[in-house]
Design a protein around this motif. Structure first.
Motif, PDB file in Angstrom:
ATOM      1  N   GLU A 188       0.757  -1.140  -0.009  1.00  0.00           N
ATOM      2  CA  GLU A 188       0.055  -0.167   0.093  1.00  0.00           C
ATOM      3  C   GLU A 188       0.824   1.292   0.128  1.00  0.00           C
ATOM      4  O   GLU A 188       1.616   1.466   0.857  1.00  0.00           O
ATOM      5  N   VAL A 242      -6.335   4.406  -3.409  1.00  0.00           N
ATOM      6  CA  VAL A 242      -6.263   3.866  -1.935  1.00  0.00           C
ATOM      7  C   VAL A 242      -4.952   4.023  -1.603  1.00  0.00           C
ATOM      8  O   VAL A 242      -4.016   3.879  -2.474  1.00  0.00           O
ATOM      9  N   LYS A 284      -5.526   3.172   6.513  1.00  0.00           N
ATOM     10  CA  LYS A 284      -5.884   2.762   5.203  1.00  0.00           C
ATOM     11  C   LYS A 284      -6.683   4.037   4.719  1.00  0.00           C
ATOM     12  O   LYS A 284      -7.796   4.157   5.446  1.00  0.00           O
ATOM     13  N   THR A 285      -6.442   4.868   3.786  1.00  0.00           N
ATOM     14  CA  THR A 285      -7.577   6.005   3.170  1.00  0.00           C
ATOM     15  C   THR A 285      -7.777   5.951   1.845  1.00  0.00           C
ATOM     16  O   THR A 285      -6.978   5.080   1.194  1.00  0.00           O
ATOM     17  N   TRP A 286      -8.492   6.942   1.470  1.00  0.00           N
ATOM     18  CA  TRP A 286      -8.599   7.195  -0.019  1.00  0.00           C
ATOM     19  C   TRP A 286      -8.823   8.310  -0.352  1.00  0.00           C
ATOM     20  O   TRP A 286      -9.010   9.364   0.250  1.00  0.00           O
ATOM     21  N   HIS A 345     -16.294  -4.696   0.745  1.00  0.00           N
ATOM     22  CA  HIS A 345     -15.251  -3.991   0.647  1.00  0.00           C
ATOM     23  C   HIS A 345     -15.245  -3.263   2.139  1.00  0.00           C
ATOM     24  O   HIS A 345     -13.972  -2.780   2.565  1.00  0.00           O
ATOM     25  N   ASN A 346     -16.451  -2.818   2.882  1.00  0.00           N
ATOM     26  CA  ASN A 346     -16.484  -2.294   4.089  1.00  0.00           C
ATOM     27  C   ASN A 346     -15.480  -3.319   4.815  1.00  0.00           C
ATOM     28  O   ASN A 346     -14.600  -2.942   5.887  1.00  0.00           O
ATOM     29  N   HIS A 373     -11.745  -3.652   4.060  1.00  0.00           N
ATOM     30  CA  HIS A 373     -10.877  -2.306   4.377  1.00  0.00           C
ATOM     31  C   HIS A 373     -10.627  -2.431   5.872  1.00  0.00           C
ATOM     32  O   HIS A 373      -9.868  -1.968   6.380  1.00  0.00           O
ATOM     33  N   HIS A 394      -5.545  -7.384   0.058  1.00  0.00           N
ATOM     34  CA  HIS A 394      -6.933  -6.895  -0.301  1.00  0.00           C
ATOM     35  C   HIS A 394      -7.772  -7.777  -0.917  1.00  0.00           C
ATOM     36  O   HIS A 394      -9.280  -7.829  -0.461  1.00  0.00           O
ATOM     37  N   THR A 444     -11.347  -9.559   0.502  1.00  0.00           N
ATOM     38  CA  THR A 444     -12.521  -9.051   0.034  1.00  0.00           C
ATOM     39  C   THR A 444     -13.330 -10.417  -0.578  1.00  0.00           C
ATOM     40  O   THR A 444     -14.610 -10.238  -0.223  1.00  0.00           O
ATOM     41  N   GLU A 471     -13.944   6.089   7.557  1.00  0.00           N
ATOM     42  CA  GLU A 471     -13.364   5.974   6.084  1.00  0.00           C
ATOM     43  C   GLU A 471     -13.933   4.619   5.433  1.00  0.00           C
ATOM     44  O   GLU A 471     -13.985   4.546   4.338  1.00  0.00           O
ATOM     45  N   ASN A 472     -14.696   3.840   6.212  1.00  0.00           N
ATOM     46  CA  ASN A 472     -15.553   2.632   5.652  1.00  0.00           C
ATOM     47  C   ASN A 472     -16.924   2.992   5.477  1.00  0.00           C
ATOM     48  O   ASN A 472     -17.564   2.152   5.087  1.00  0.00           O
TER      49      ASN A 472
END
Ligand SMILES: [Fe+2]
Length: 388
Positions: free
Chosen positions: A73, A154, A162-164, A265-266, A269, A279, A283, A356-357
């Motif tokens: 990441e 991301v 982790k953010t986006w 994805h919630n 993440h 990931h 997922t 973030e989620n």
């Protein structure tokens, strides 16, 4: 008929050998003598693909510099360092080559090169993205994230969170889908990245933002990925299967660019904040653990998923079809020994509730209430053998 919107799709070039199109795509956008920043996966660099890209750009009369100094990441400091290098070079275009991390980095570097503002400023859309982003040409080397066609990057803050970032300036101008770049991807990575893409397509066609225009991309992606994953895992050099996966993951990228993702994805993440699990794998496992629960709320959309997989148009057939594709892919289900603290679904539930989620939770068509979070986290722990 239901009204809908579809966002801009980058120019797409698909087919074995289409990497050579890069020279022309760059030459059409910037003048000879201009500089191009290449952001590449270290693995792609080792395999010699960046040398080919540099040589092609040199033939077009461009100056180049390479940044391939990151693992996993992308972190803010790495993105900012690459953007500083691009600024020194006076780069006018960015070429990203690699998996999702490399492409997400390339997109953020392109957005921040001119302004010099740290990528951290754009986390969770805190600040609007600059409008003077450099054009990005994206060359994926995994059939997975679909980052080559999306407005999302991301990345990780220095704290590791982790953010986006999201916005039109992040969307590449062109994507070159050359399946020859994906031939050396080992089976576990092939499985995890393709299952990520399959979940993108399934979530985009079953979530609260699904629409009939976007469903064309979703259903075609589901068809391509579910048919080609097993052959690509069995024989990595199967160019037809690799081609199907790469095109499918690109269509799935277009699908999430229009409609986003949802519960799986919630959860993945949220998992990322607890343990270093890939990931795509997290997922796929999250989808496996919760798909039947979501499907109860929107059976007709899941019947469409089943139909796209070549199954009977029933929601239960979609759930069984997804489980079959996961099984055939050889994905390791158990997470024991993967760094996740056992017997702590409460920790996962707390991460699922974080801001973030939140967009992925909100997009889930079945309302995810606070007391559902622990139940869903428990499902994930039970499936992955982490509750004992
Ligand atoms: Fe994903």
């Amino acid at each position: 008929m239901q009204p809908f919107e579809l966002s801009r799709v980058p120019a797409i070039f698909f087919g074995p050998g289409c990497l050579k199109r890069l020279k022309r795509e760059v030459a059409e956008r910037i003048a000879p003598g201009s500089a191009v920043m290449i952001i590449a996966d270290p693995a792609m660099h080792k395999l010699g693909w960046t040398d080919r890209v540099s040589a092609m750009l040199a033939e077009a009369g461009m100056r180049t510099a390479l940044y391939a100094d990151f693992q996993g990441e992308p972190k803010v400091s790495e993105i900012d360092r690459a953007a500083a290098a691009a600024r020194t070079l006076e780069a006018e275009l960015v070429v990203g080559i690699g998996g999702g991390s490399a492409l997400d980095t390339a997109k953020l570097v392109a957005a921040t090169t001119r302004s010099g503002i740290s990528a951290a400023a754009y986390a969770l859309c805190d600040t609007p993205l600059p409008l003077d982003a450099l054009p990005v040409i994206a060359i994926p080397s995994t059939a997975g994230t679909g980052s080559e066609v999306t407005r999302t990057s991301v990345f990780a803050l220095e704290t590791g969170v982790k953010t986006w970032a999201w916005g039109d300036p992040l969307k590449p101008v062109a994507a070159l889908l050359d399946p020859e770049l994906t031939l050396t991807l080992p089976p576990p990575l092939t499985a995890a990245t393709a299952l990520d893409a399959l979940v993108h397509a399934i979530e985009a066609t079953t979530n609260a933002r699904r629409n009939p225009g976007n469903d064309l991309y979703c259903h075609r992606a589901i068809d391509l990925i579910s048919r080609n994953l097993e052959p690509a895992v069995r024989d990595g050099s199967d160019l037809a299967a690799r081609s199907g996966l790469l095109l499918g993951s690109c269509y799935a990228g277009i699908a999430i660019d229009n409609a986003g993702t949802a519960l799986a994805h919630n959860i993945s993440h949220a998992v990322a904040a607890l343990a270093p699990i890939a990931h795509g794998r997290a997922t796929a496992l999250a989808m496996l653990a919760t798909m039947d629960w979501v499907a109860e709320a929107v059976p007709e959309a899941f019947a469409g998923v089943a139909r796209a997989m070549g199954e009977a148009p029933e929601p239960t057939a979609a759930v069984a079809g997804f489980a079959r594709v996961v099984r055939e892919s050889g994905l390791e289900i158990s997470l024991r020994g993967d760094g996740l603290e056992l017997n702590r679904p409460d920790l996962l539930a707390a991460q699922m509730a974080r801001p973030e989620n939140a967009p992925m939770r909100k997009a889930t068509v079945r309302p995810v209430r606070d007391d559902d979070l622990v139940m869903l986290a428990q499902r994930f722990y039970r499936l992955t053998d982490a509750s004992r």
